[in-house]
Design an enzyme around this catalytic site. Sequence first.
Site, PDB file in Angstrom:
ATOM      1  N   ASN A   1       0.810  -1.213   0.000  1.00  0.00           N
ATOM      2  CA  ASN A   1       0.000   0.000   0.000  1.00  0.00           C
ATOM      3  C   ASN A   1       0.846   1.266   0.000  1.00  0.00           C
ATOM      4  O   ASN A   1       0.430   2.305  -0.527  1.00  0.00           O
ATOM      5  CB  ASN A   1      -0.961   0.000   1.197  1.00  0.00           C
TER       6      ASN A   1
ATOM      7  N   HIS B   1      -5.000  -4.110  10.931  1.00  0.00           N
ATOM      8  CA  HIS B   1      -5.301  -4.618   9.575  1.00  0.00           C
ATOM      9  C   HIS B   1      -6.022  -5.962   9.609  1.00  0.00           C
ATOM     10  O   HIS B   1      -5.940  -6.737   8.649  1.00  0.00           O
ATOM     11  CB  HIS B   1      -4.024  -4.745   8.737  1.00  0.00           C
TER      12      HIS B   1
END
Length: 467
Positions: free
Chosen positions: A230, A325
């Site tokens: 990311n 996450h």
Amino acid sequence: MKIFILSVLLLSLTTLINGGITSKYVRQAQPANEMSLETFPSPAGHNAPEQVHLTQGDRDGRGMIISWVTPLNLAGSDVVTYWIADNGSDNGSHVKRRKKKASTSSYKFYDYSSGFLHHATIKNLEYDTKYLYEVGTGQSVRQFSFTTPPKVGPDVPYTFGIIGDLGQTYASNETLYHYMSNPKGQTILFPGDLAYQDNHPNHDQRKWDTWGRFMEPCAAYQPIIYAAGNHEIDFVPNIGERHAFRPYIRRYHNAFKTSGSISPLWYSVRRGPAHIIVLSSYSGYGKYTPQYVWLEQELKNVNREETPWLIVMVHSPWYNSVNYHYMEGESMRVMFESWFVNSKVDLVLAGHVHAYERSERVSNIKYNITNGLSTPVKDPNAPIYITIGDGGNIEGIANSFTDPQPSYSAYRESSFGHALLEIKNKTHAQYTWHRNQDNEPIAADSLMMYNRYFFPKEEIASDCFIC
């Protein structure tokens, strides 16, 4: 008596929950201190090449992509010279030298202008051979070396290093040099999050340059196979940057076309005894998307008789028992897990979560998941999932585990480190994870892995902490 004391100490470091181990060793939880821009100056010399790095340049290991950056695009600065090492000689005076011209580009990002990015793909190299190479001109020539892998084959020993979410902190420096202190590593598998430039105002692109200089002592000598994380996205529409992954793709080329992919974000290579598939957690992967269609065909292309070890890299983990996450990789797991089980994938590597975790061989392909609950079961055809986002990133360590430890989690720890996968032959591979605070020969977690295609026996975690 010494053995007894050692056993007690080791037991005191771990807690057994539901059959898994949660290590009590926790690194200090504050964000790691990042090394300054001044820590990594450009090399001396007029238009000296810098940020030199390697990756595999073809399907089977006879190609290499050599990449470097120069401040100016002068005559000759886009050429690499290479030759077979002459019995340890560095001058190559008795061997034929070859030259390859690189493709060259540059880019602008908000208020930043890059240097000139050179990428030269050299092909038809001899297997298992040391090469010397030079980039630069005049008094600024710099010399490096690499060794090609052995020819693709089922019983070819080969050792991969595994590092993820590295960044450029003092902890990152410990991780990189800890890995480099072990001469076994031949190629690094890197499941994403490189420079963490996006943690700075306007995604400070100078951090890409300093990360390239930081990595050069390793990356100029052995190839790194990357997956995009990311932090590589660099999509910032509020400052006019609307093209995702543009700096990453410009800087880190790979041989995606040789595996039939249309994107450098998903591709595959074969190296020694391993078939390595790289996927993108942040590109479309739903039914009939390009990545979906490519992966469906790619799994059919795997020849386990030639490459018995099947390894997949993604960035966002599918099995993760850290609150950070948690379940972000769930939709991708639902889409592809049955394919991995049917294909008998040996190992899936992920980053993203800033801790270390190794799973049991489990699958959850027969169950629905609602409200964060899951019921994975042991499955001898399933991969082991490794989360290794513990390289040393600026955001700090992830130290909030779900409690109790789920049955699919075999070992987890909140500290920085790296791993090694020593493939012995077509049936056995020694896997070890090394925390930074230990001497390199010490493995905090170790497992003799058995190949799912040739030897699908259940593994038992090693009790050898000094391997």
